[in-house]
Enzyme design. Structure first.
Site, PDB file in Angstrom:
ATOM      1  N   ARG A 168       0.840  -1.204   0.000  1.00  0.00           N
ATOM      2  CA  ARG A 168       0.000   0.000   0.000  1.00  0.00           C
ATOM      3  C   ARG A 168       0.875   1.254   0.000  1.00  0.00           C
ATOM      4  O   ARG A 168       0.597   2.233   0.696  1.00  0.00           O
ATOM      5  CB  ARG A 168      -0.953   0.019   1.212  1.00  0.00           C
ATOM      6  CG  ARG A 168      -1.851  -1.178   1.335  1.00  0.00           C
ATOM      7  CD  ARG A 168      -2.816  -1.335   0.163  1.00  0.00           C
ATOM      8  NE  ARG A 168      -3.592  -2.541   0.329  1.00  0.00           N
ATOM      9  CZ  ARG A 168      -3.229  -3.741  -0.150  1.00  0.00           C
ATOM     10  NH1 ARG A 168      -2.112  -3.853  -0.856  1.00  0.00           N
ATOM     11  NH2 ARG A 168      -3.970  -4.802   0.048  1.00  0.00           N
ATOM     12  N   SER A 243     -10.947   0.360   3.999  1.00  0.00           N
ATOM     13  CA  SER A 243     -10.030  -0.037   5.072  1.00  0.00           C
ATOM     14  C   SER A 243      -9.237   1.179   5.539  1.00  0.00           C
ATOM     15  O   SER A 243      -8.562   1.830   4.748  1.00  0.00           O
ATOM     16  CB  SER A 243      -9.077  -1.123   4.580  1.00  0.00           C
ATOM     17  OG  SER A 243      -9.793  -2.280   4.199  1.00  0.00           O
ATOM     18  N   GLU A 338      -4.296   4.245   6.461  1.00  0.00           N
ATOM     19  CA  GLU A 338      -4.169   4.157   5.003  1.00  0.00           C
ATOM     20  C   GLU A 338      -4.517   5.465   4.296  1.00  0.00           C
ATOM     21  O   GLU A 338      -3.816   5.874   3.376  1.00  0.00           O
ATOM     22  CB  GLU A 338      -5.064   3.031   4.451  1.00  0.00           C
ATOM     23  CG  GLU A 338      -4.410   1.679   4.447  1.00  0.00           C
ATOM     24  CD  GLU A 338      -5.111   0.698   3.524  1.00  0.00           C
ATOM     25  OE1 GLU A 338      -5.617   1.127   2.468  1.00  0.00           O
ATOM     26  OE2 GLU A 338      -5.147  -0.497   3.862  1.00  0.00           O
TER      27      GLU A 338
END
Length: 352
Positions: A168, A243, A338
């Site tokens: 990520r 998320s 994130e």
């Protein structure tokens, strides 16, 4: 003759971010061409405003007021560049909806993105985050991207190595942060389907539905969509950014400590280390379905923070900090957010 770029003052962004946070941009522009993007950057330089690119708004937390030029990247286009018996090379402009691009690729018999179905957001954000799901990451098929340098207004080329992909992560979240706006992405996809069903829940669902029949790419895509819809709330119904935390990585020695204390901990090996399931850590900390004011964790997936209505960006950050603290207190593991955070304070200015 083309019309001049429209710049809007004090533009409301509540409809432009999937968390549904009330935010106002000092200036806002929607760009549909490279020339318009260059004009927007020229305006920002003249006004000495920072630039915030915004695609689908699915991976951001916005403050109340952004003293910046917010640029909505709406560049469109999808093209099959070449095809042989093994590979289909495709290109998509940054403003294309990611899920629609996945479906388009499958309809053009270009395979490999089916596991990434229904991930919210635009194509341009995909490499920044190195999006991934169900055993597949963007970097697996990535060839190159083009990005406009915010200082020069020139379009530059980045291959896979230049992008420095991680979990990520990419250089656009690190050393190249706030320096570029991605304008297009090129991928090499498979000319024949190579099903990736190693993710247990996905493989089990496909097997139950099809029995002994080999799955098509559409079968896999549909199964992924159904799993995501079961776990994740629809942003049009409940504000969320998907998320909210990365799955943390720990060393083998740290994993031994955790396993001894929590024998049923959910984790999987990554090289010499272990990746922990952030959702499990949050759930086991007693935070699944918890709510403070307008912000809470989703009742079916603790990894997702939701806006029940009326939350601000600061509310979301405060709630996420509480989760980080609780998980760290219990497990000795620090969760990393994130989404990209855009807040402003008189002291700090724009930060994340």
């Amino acid at each position: 003759m083309t019309s001049p770029l429209k710049i809007c003052d004090n533009y409301p962004l509540i409809e432009k971010n999937t968390l549904g946070l009330p935010s106002t941009a000092r200036c806002y522009a929607e760009v549909n061409t490279i020339a318009e993007l260059q004009s927007a950057l020229t305006f920002a330089r003249e006004k000495r405003l920072p630039v915030i690119p915004l695609g689908g708004g699915s991976n951001v937390v916005l403050g109340d007021f952004l003293n910046a030029l917010v640029v909505h990247v709406n560049l469109k286009g999808r093209t099959v560049l070449s095809r042989d018996q093994d590979c289909v090379r495709v290109r998509a402009e940054a403003g294309e909806n990611w899920h629609e691009f996945v479906l388009w690729s499958l309809s053009n018999e270009a395979y490999g993105l089916e596991n990434l179905s229904l991930i919210p957001g635009a194509v341009g954000a995909a490499p920044i985050q190195n999006i991934g799901a169900y055993g597949v990451e963007l970097k697996d098929s990535f060839v190159s991207l083009e990005a406009m340098n915010l200082e020069s207004g020139l379009v530059e080329y980045f291959d896979r190595q230049n992008c420095g992909f991680g979990y990520r992560d990419s250089v656009f979240k690190r050393e190249k942060r706030d320096q570029y706006i991605i304008v297009s992405v090129t991928l090499d996809l498979d000319a024949t389907l190579k099903p990736n069903l190693g993710y247990g829940q996905l493989g089990d669902l496909v097997a139950r539905r099809l029995g002994g029949r080999a799955p098509s790419a559409v079968d896999i895509s549909q199964a992924v969509c159904d799993i995501r819809r079961e776990k994740l709330p629809d942003p049009s119904e409940v504000g969320n950014a998907g998320s909210f935390f990365k799955n943390p990585e720990v060393s083998s020695s740290e994993m031994d400590r955790l396993k001894q204390a929590y024998p049923d901990i959910v984790a999987y090996p990554v090289g010499q280390n272990w990746k922990l399931a952030a959702g499990w850590l949050i759930d086991q900390s007693g935070l699944k379905g918890m709510r403070e004011g307008a912000v809470g964790t989703y009742q079916y997936q603790a990894l997702v923070l939701v806006n029940h209505g009326g939350a601000t960006g600061q509310d979301v950050l405060s709630f996420s900090s509480m989760i980080q603290q609780k998980v760290n207190d219990k497990f000795g593991v620090l969760l990393e957010r994130e989404p990209r955070v855009y807040m402003e304070s008189p002291q700090a200015g724009l930060r994340s």
